[in-house]
Design an enzyme around this catalytic site. Sequence first.
Site, PDB file in Angstrom:
ATOM      1  N   ASP A  43      22.370  -7.536  34.873  1.00  0.00           N
ATOM      2  CA  ASP A  43      22.116  -6.974  33.577  1.00  0.00           C
ATOM      3  C   ASP A  43      23.271  -6.058  33.105  1.00  0.00           C
ATOM      4  O   ASP A  43      23.721  -6.174  32.085  1.00  0.00           O
ATOM      5  CB  ASP A  43      20.748  -6.278  33.582  1.00  0.00           C
ATOM      6  CG  ASP A  43      20.220  -6.114  32.157  1.00  0.00           C
ATOM      7  OD1 ASP A  43      19.462  -5.160  31.995  1.00  0.00           O
ATOM      8  OD2 ASP A  43      20.374  -7.181  31.281  1.00  0.00           O
ATOM      9  N   ASP A  56      12.596  -7.563  29.819  1.00  0.00           N
ATOM     10  CA  ASP A  56      12.455  -6.234  30.283  1.00  0.00           C
ATOM     11  C   ASP A  56      10.861  -5.866  30.630  1.00  0.00           C
ATOM     12  O   ASP A  56      10.724  -5.461  31.867  1.00  0.00           O
ATOM     13  CB  ASP A  56      12.776  -5.230  29.268  1.00  0.00           C
ATOM     14  CG  ASP A  56      14.341  -5.260  29.200  1.00  0.00           C
ATOM     15  OD1 ASP A  56      14.665  -4.945  27.907  1.00  0.00           O
ATOM     16  OD2 ASP A  56      15.260  -5.538  29.978  1.00  0.00           O
TER      17      ASP A  56
END
Lengths: 265, 458
Positions: free
Chosen positions: B269, B376
Site C-alpha cells: 500500500d 481499508d
Amino acid sequence: MGAAVFFGCAGIAFGPALALVLLTVAAEPLRVIVLVAGAFFWLVSLLLASLIWFISVHLSDREDAKLQYGLLIFGAAVSVLLQEAFRFAYFKLLKKADEGLATISEDGRSPISLRQMAYVSGLSFGIISGVFSVINILADSIGPGIVGIHGDSPYYFITSAFLTMALVLLHTFWGVIFFDACEKRHYWCLGLVVASHLLTSGLTFLNPWYEASLVPIFIITLCMGLWAFFTAGGSFRNILKCLSCKQEDHSRVMMYSALQVPFED
Amino acid sequence: MITFMNNSDSEEEPCNERTSLMSAESPSVPSYQDGLQASEAGEVQAHRKRRTGSSRSPNNIADGEMSESGVPVRESTLENEEEELTLKYGAKHVIMLFVPVTLCMIVVVATIKSVRFYTEKNGQLIYTPFSEDTPSVGQRLLNSVLNTIIMISVIVVMTVFLVLLYKYRCYKFIHGWLILSSLMLLFLFTYIYLGEVLKTYNVAMDYPTLFLVIWNFGAVGMICIHWKGPLQLQQAYLIMISALMALVFIKYLPEWSAWVILGAISIYDLMAVLCPKGPLRMLVETAQERNEPIFPALIYSSAMMWTVGMAKPDTAARGPSQQTWDAAEDGRENHRSPSHGDSQMSETRSPVPTRPITSLEELEEEERGVKLGLGDFIFYSVLVGKAAATASGDWNTTLACFVAILIGLCLTLLLLAVFKKALPALPISITFGLVFYFSTDNLVRPFMDTLASHQLYI
C-alpha cells in the site's frame, strides 16, 4: 454466574463511565479523539511495564513463589509510575495541541480548553484501565462455574466491579488534579497524586480482606473527587446555583435585546 | 481514501440526495493533484477542494460580475480560511470515519466470538496453497512467506489488469465484473453467514422465508450500492459487505500467513501510493486527465452529495476519488461505475449561477464529507478479528488492537491534513495493530492474568 452477574457487574463497573462519556464526551469530536488517544497512551505505558515484569520474571527463579509475588508487586509499582509518567507525557502533548488549535482558530481561542482535556484524558485513562482489569473477569462470569471453590472469596465478581468503578473515577479525578498541578507547577500536588495512586494499588494487595481494601479506596476516591472539584473551579456556591436552576443571567440579557441569544462562554 | 466533499448549503433550493457513489465534488485543478491509492488494500486520499481555484473560472464565465483585482486578495484570505476549515472540520472527519470502522469491527468480533464456523479450519483459498500443518517452525514460516508472495502477486496482477482496462476504456467489462462480485457478496456470502448464525442459535428457518429474506437483502443492497439509495442504508450495506469479506479472510487464511499478508499489504500500500510509477498512481492520473471519477462504488462515503438544482459557482467538475480493490472469484471486488459518474457530471454542469461573488462566503459553511476505501475496512477488521479469534480467549488483545487501529487512522488523517495529498490508510494502522497484537498477547496478557488472579489493580 450467568447473565445477571454479568450485567450487574458490568453496570456497576462501567455505569458512571458510560454516563460520563455519553453525556459529556460523545457529542464533541475533539473530545472523542482525546479519549481514544488517552487510551493509547495508557496502553503504551502498560506495554512497557509488562515488558519490564516479563523480563524480570524470566531472569528469576520461577519456582520461588515468594519471589514471584515480590516481582508482581514490583511490576505493579513500575506500572503505576509509568502510567503517571505517560499521563505527564500526554499533558505535554495536549498542551502543544491546545496551543496549535488556538493559533489556527478564528478568535484565538482553542475549541477545547485544557481543563476539558484534563477531564477527558483522566476519563480515558480510567476507562481503558478499568476495561483491561475487568473485561476478562466479566467474560468469565457469563459462563458456568462456582466462585471461590478453592477457598477464595465468593464475592470476587462484585468486589472486582466496585474496585473497577472506583478506579475509573479515581483516574478521572487524578487527571484533573494532575493537569492543573502541571499547569500551575505545584509539584507537591503531583507527588500527592502519584502517592495516592501507589497507595490505591497497594491497598488492593490486601484483597480478599475487603474491609481493609475497598473501604479505604472509596474514601480516597471521595477525597480525590472533592479535591478535583475544587481544583476545577467548583465551589459550594456553584452547587447551590446549579441546584436551584435560577435563570437570572438569561433575563438580564433579554432586557437588551429580545432577539439575541446570550453568548455563553 | 479520504476525500473532503463540499456540498451546497442551500436549503431553499430543491436538492436531490444521492448516495455516495459520488466522488468528491472537488474540481481537478492541475496545481493540486492527488495521487490515487487503490488496490485491494484501499487507501486514504485527501482531496481538498480548492474553492478559490475552482470558483474563479465558472464565475468569470458565468457571472461576469467579478473584477480581476478583487480576486487575488480574496484568494489569499480564502486560502487561509480554507486552512482553518480543514483543520476545524478535521476532528469531525475523524469521527465520521471512527464510527463505521468501529461498527465493522464490532460486527466481525461479535461474529467471531459467537459463531464457531468462522474459527474452524476448513481448507484454504487457492491463493494460499501452502499448508501450515508442518512439524517445524522454519518450514511453517517459509510456507507462510510463500503464501504471502503468491497473494500479493495476485493482487498486483489484478491491479495492473484493472489499470489497463481503465486505460483502454473497457468500462463495460469493469462494470460487469463489479456487478458480478457484489452479487456474489450480497447473495452467496450472506446466505452462508445467515445459515451459520441460525445454526449457532439453533433457529429453524424454512427455505421460502430464507429465500425472501436473502432476496430482499441482496436486491436492495445491489440497488443501494450501484444505483441510488438513502445514504445511511448504503453505508450500512458497505459496512456489512466489508464485514462479510473480512470474515471470509479470517476463516480461510491460515494463521501465520494472515499476519504476514497483513504486513505485506501495508508495505505494498505504502509503495503503491507513494511511488511515482505505481499502477494506482497511473490510474489516478488517467482519471484526472479524463476528468471523471473513478470507482465510486467501493468507497465508503460519509456525506451527501447535492447535485441537481445547485446554483453554486464551484460545482464545475468532480475530482477523482478512487478506491480500487481487486477481487478474485472469491469475492474481492473491483467496483466501478464510471457511467454513473458521467451522468452525475452532466447534471452538475448545470449552468449559470446567478449569485454574486458573496456566495463564496457561503461555501465556507458547506458540509464536508469524507471517504475511505472499503479495502481499508476489510483489512482493519481482519486484524481485529484475527486477534479475537486467536488470542486465547482474551479480550484485552482485541481491545488493544482496536485502539491501535483507531489511533493509526487518526494519525493518518492528521498527516493528510498536513501534507494534503493522497496517503495510504493501511500502513500506520496495521503497524500499530500488529505491534499491539503481538506485545499484548505475549507480554501484557500474562501480567494482567497474574494480577487478576490475585485481584490486584494497577
